[in-house]
Design an enzyme around this catalytic site. Structure first.
Site, PDB file in Angstrom:
ATOM      1  N   GLY A  13      82.536 -61.776  91.770  1.00 37.68           N
ATOM      2  CA  GLY A  13      83.603 -62.404  91.757  1.00 37.68           C
ATOM      3  C   GLY A  13      83.563 -63.646  91.610  1.00 37.68           C
ATOM      4  O   GLY A  13      83.188 -64.137  92.581  1.00 37.68           O
ATOM      5  N   LEU A  77      77.121 -57.304  86.919  1.00 34.06           N
ATOM      6  CA  LEU A  77      75.707 -56.503  86.932  1.00 34.06           C
ATOM      7  C   LEU A  77      74.747 -56.925  87.719  1.00 34.06           C
ATOM      8  O   LEU A  77      74.425 -58.195  87.824  1.00 34.06           O
ATOM      9  CB  LEU A  77      75.394 -56.540  85.342  1.00 34.06           C
ATOM     10  CG  LEU A  77      76.087 -55.182  84.531  1.00 34.06           C
ATOM     11  CD1 LEU A  77      75.666 -55.307  83.061  1.00 34.06           C
ATOM     12  CD2 LEU A  77      76.114 -53.918  85.160  1.00 34.06           C
ATOM     13  N   GLY A 106      78.003 -62.883  96.593  1.00 30.46           N
ATOM     14  CA  GLY A 106      78.278 -62.107  97.458  1.00 30.46           C
ATOM     15  C   GLY A 106      76.888 -61.233  98.029  1.00 30.46           C
ATOM     16  O   GLY A 106      75.934 -61.321  97.567  1.00 30.46           O
ATOM     17  N   GLY A 108      76.201 -58.178  97.400  1.00 28.96           N
ATOM     18  CA  GLY A 108      75.493 -57.450  96.352  1.00 28.96           C
ATOM     19  C   GLY A 108      74.471 -58.340  95.503  1.00 28.96           C
ATOM     20  O   GLY A 108      73.149 -58.065  95.229  1.00 28.96           O
ATOM     21  N   ASP A 131      86.221 -63.295 100.354  1.00 23.84           N
ATOM     22  CA  ASP A 131      86.250 -62.028 101.535  1.00 23.84           C
ATOM     23  C   ASP A 131      85.898 -62.487 102.812  1.00 23.84           C
ATOM     24  O   ASP A 131      86.088 -61.756 103.887  1.00 23.84           O
ATOM     25  CB  ASP A 131      85.644 -60.647 100.977  1.00 23.84           C
ATOM     26  CG  ASP A 131      86.707 -60.234  99.767  1.00 23.84           C
ATOM     27  OD1 ASP A 131      87.668 -60.546  99.486  1.00 23.84           O
ATOM     28  OD2 ASP A 131      86.055 -59.409  99.193  1.00 23.84           O
ATOM     29  N   ARG A 166     115.187 -58.222 104.475  1.00 19.75           N
ATOM     30  CA  ARG A 166     114.547 -57.362 103.905  1.00 19.75           C
ATOM     31  C   ARG A 166     112.959 -57.410 104.604  1.00 19.75           C
ATOM     32  O   ARG A 166     112.547 -58.033 105.518  1.00 19.75           O
ATOM     33  CB  ARG A 166     113.891 -57.776 102.388  1.00 19.75           C
ATOM     34  CG  ARG A 166     114.901 -57.511 101.492  1.00 19.75           C
ATOM     35  CD  ARG A 166     114.674 -58.052 100.192  1.00 19.75           C
ATOM     36  NE  ARG A 166     115.374 -57.513  99.171  1.00 19.75           N
ATOM     37  CZ  ARG A 166     115.876 -58.111  97.851  1.00 19.75           C
ATOM     38  NH1 ARG A 166     115.311 -59.388  97.590  1.00 19.75           N
ATOM     39  NH2 ARG A 166     116.789 -57.690  97.242  1.00 19.75           N
ATOM     40  N   GLY A 174      90.669 -58.062 100.041  1.00 23.75           N
ATOM     41  CA  GLY A 174      89.754 -57.677 100.989  1.00 23.75           C
ATOM     42  C   GLY A 174      89.527 -56.025 100.761  1.00 23.75           C
ATOM     43  O   GLY A 174      90.187 -55.387 101.269  1.00 23.75           O
ATOM     44  N   ARG A 279      91.997 -66.286  94.175  1.00 26.84           N
ATOM     45  CA  ARG A 279      90.505 -66.564  93.748  1.00 26.84           C
ATOM     46  C   ARG A 279      90.499 -67.725  93.072  1.00 26.84           C
ATOM     47  O   ARG A 279      89.530 -68.332  92.636  1.00 26.84           O
ATOM     48  CB  ARG A 279      89.828 -65.370  93.320  1.00 26.84           C
ATOM     49  CG  ARG A 279      88.782 -64.832  93.951  1.00 26.84           C
ATOM     50  CD  ARG A 279      88.325 -63.473  93.512  1.00 26.84           C
ATOM     51  NE  ARG A 279      88.036 -63.471  92.169  1.00 26.84           N
ATOM     52  CZ  ARG A 279      87.575 -62.313  91.678  1.00 26.84           C
ATOM     53  NH1 ARG A 279      87.533 -61.260  92.305  1.00 26.84           N
ATOM     54  NH2 ARG A 279      87.609 -62.420  90.053  1.00 26.84           N
TER      55      ARG A 279
HETATM   56  O1  F6P Z   1      85.306 -61.126  95.147  1.00 25.55           O
HETATM   57  C1  F6P Z   1      85.870 -60.133  96.085  1.00 25.55           C
HETATM   58  C2  F6P Z   1      87.086 -59.599  95.510  1.00 25.55           C
HETATM   59  O2  F6P Z   1      87.980 -60.444  95.424  1.00 25.55           O
HETATM   60  C3  F6P Z   1      87.699 -58.441  96.303  1.00 25.55           C
HETATM   61  O3  F6P Z   1      88.341 -58.801  97.465  1.00 25.55           O
HETATM   62  C4  F6P Z   1      88.467 -57.741  95.100  1.00 25.55           C
HETATM   63  O4  F6P Z   1      88.649 -56.360  95.684  1.00 25.55           O
HETATM   64  C5  F6P Z   1      87.619 -58.053  93.905  1.00 25.55           C
HETATM   65  O5  F6P Z   1      86.911 -59.136  94.252  1.00 25.55           O
HETATM   66  C6  F6P Z   1      88.291 -57.891  92.664  1.00 25.55           C
HETATM   67  O6  F6P Z   1      87.405 -58.232  91.669  1.00 25.55           O
HETATM   68  P1  F6P Z   1      87.840 -58.381  90.233  1.00 25.55           P
HETATM   69  O7  F6P Z   1      87.904 -59.534  89.733  1.00 25.55           O
HETATM   70  O8  F6P Z   1      86.719 -57.331  89.632  1.00 25.55           O
HETATM   71  O9  F6P Z   1      89.176 -57.493  89.945  1.00 25.55           O
END
Ligand code: F6P
Length: 346
Positions: A13, A77, A106, A108, A131, A166, A174, A279
């Site tokens: 991401g 990937l 990250g 991965g 995250d 409310r 996360g 993000r």
């Molecule tokens: O980068 C990590 C993250 O921001 C996670 O917190 C979130 O679940 C995921 O990426 C969302 O990714 P995508 O861009 O594939 O929707």
């Protein structure tokens, strides 16, 4: 070694600060070592398909410091998923005359980096994720920006929640860990925080809200991490299955908690899901500095031959740690940190 050819790529991401890392790598490699840098596009796929661009130490690289996202593009990937991945990568790197590879990503991505390193490719990793869940480093860049965005949203929700009596639920990112929820919730003065590491009891959340209203407060703010889970047997969650990468598809935990509160307490409830807003956009000053330092140190590590490592933040210092120390498990919110936040609930 001077005069190297470095390659870099961004994977997973996207994250505010990725471009600052790339700039740090290019500037350092060029001015300190007379080296050149090439960038593979769209993550590991670009390396597999030999799609690369030359990155020059010029004005245009300077300007990317402020820019969110990644000028190289990214992908999810991983190299070990490709048929003949290792052979293709080795051949493409050799063909491009690459002496060292800096994958930025990250857990991965760093796992992929370790796999390549174990198979003889000179690799130096850079940890990234909003995250903040990569092991071995105090902070990843992007986290501070995400927390700032989420905190700003919570600040704004206080006034509208109070005006309408409310309960406001704010769902933040996360997937596996609750760092963003914890920090933004604490900074934004949330009245309850729900994180994946601590399965929640809906009855307890309702009790905390009830207490507030009984004490004469007119509203409540609850921050929920998207990957939060109820304690077994306490609340049914919708199931969303898994996507093509094996990631669980979320079904809106914030909304489901909100529906339950409304049903149990009768309060007016609204849910805001912040999603990818956290993000996108320009990185905070903190993230720009951290990302730049990571880039500079990764370039230095390549020239010093410190392969099989990743840069990491330890206290005030950037250090090299073995890739093995950054992968395998995630950096979760420790119980003690959640306990501290709990003291402010209700
Ligand atoms: O980068 C990590 C993250 O921001 C996670 O917190 C979130 O679940 C995921 O990426 C969302 O990714 P995508 O861009 O594939 O929707």
């Amino acid at each position: 070694m001077n005069g190297m050819r470095i390659a870099t790529l961004t994977s997973g991401g996207d994250c505010p600060g990725l471009n600052a890392v790339i700039r740090g790598i290019v500037r350092t490699a060029s001015s300190d070592y007379g080296s050149t840098v090439v960038g593979y596009q769209d993550g590991w796929v670009g390396l597999m398909e030999d799609r690369r661009v030359q990155l020059y130490d010029d004005e245009s690289i300077d300007r990317i410091l402020l820019r969110g996202g990644t000028i190289l593009g990214t992908g999810r990937l991983h190299p070990d998923r490709f048929k003949n991945g290792l052979e293709t990568i080795k051949a493409n790197l050799a063909d491009a005359g690459v002496d060292a590879l800096i994958p930025i990503g990250g857990e991965g991505t760093l796992k992929g980096a370790k796999w390549l390193s174990d198979n003889g490719i000179p690799v130096v990793g850079v940890p990234k994720t909003i995250d903040n869940d990569v092991n071995g480093t105090d902070y990843t860049f992007g986290f501070d920006t995400a927390v700032s965005v989420a905190t700003d949203a919570i600040d704004r929700l206080h006034t509208t929640a109070e005006s309408h009596n409310r309960v406001m639920i704010v769902e933040v990112m996360g997937r596996h860990v609750g760092w963003i929820a914890l920090h933004a919730g604490m900074a934004g003065g949330a009245h309850y925080i729900v994180i994946p590491e601590q399965p929640f009891d809906i009855a307890e959340i309702c009790k905390a809200m009830e207490r507030r209203f009984q004490m004469g407060e007119k509203y409540g703010i609850i921050v929920v991490a998207e990957g939060a889970m109820p304690k077994e047997g306490t609340m049914e969650l919708k199931s969303g299955g898994v996507d093509q990468f094996g990631h669980e598809i979320f079904t809106g935990i914030g909304q489901q908690i909100g529906d339950e509160i409304k049903a149990r307490l009768g309060h007016d409830v609204r849910t805001t899901t912040l999603g990818h807003i956290q993000r996108g956009g320009t990185p905070t000053a903190y993230d720009r500095v951290l990302a730049t330092r990571y880039g500079v140190h990764a370039a230095r590590a390549c020239h010093e031959g410190q392969f099989g490592t990743t840069v990491a933040l330890r206290g005030e210092h950037i250090v090299q740690i073995p890739l093995a120390d950054a992968v395998g498990t995630l950096k979760c919110v420790p119980e003690g940190r959640y306990k501290t936040a709990r003291a402010l609930f209700g």
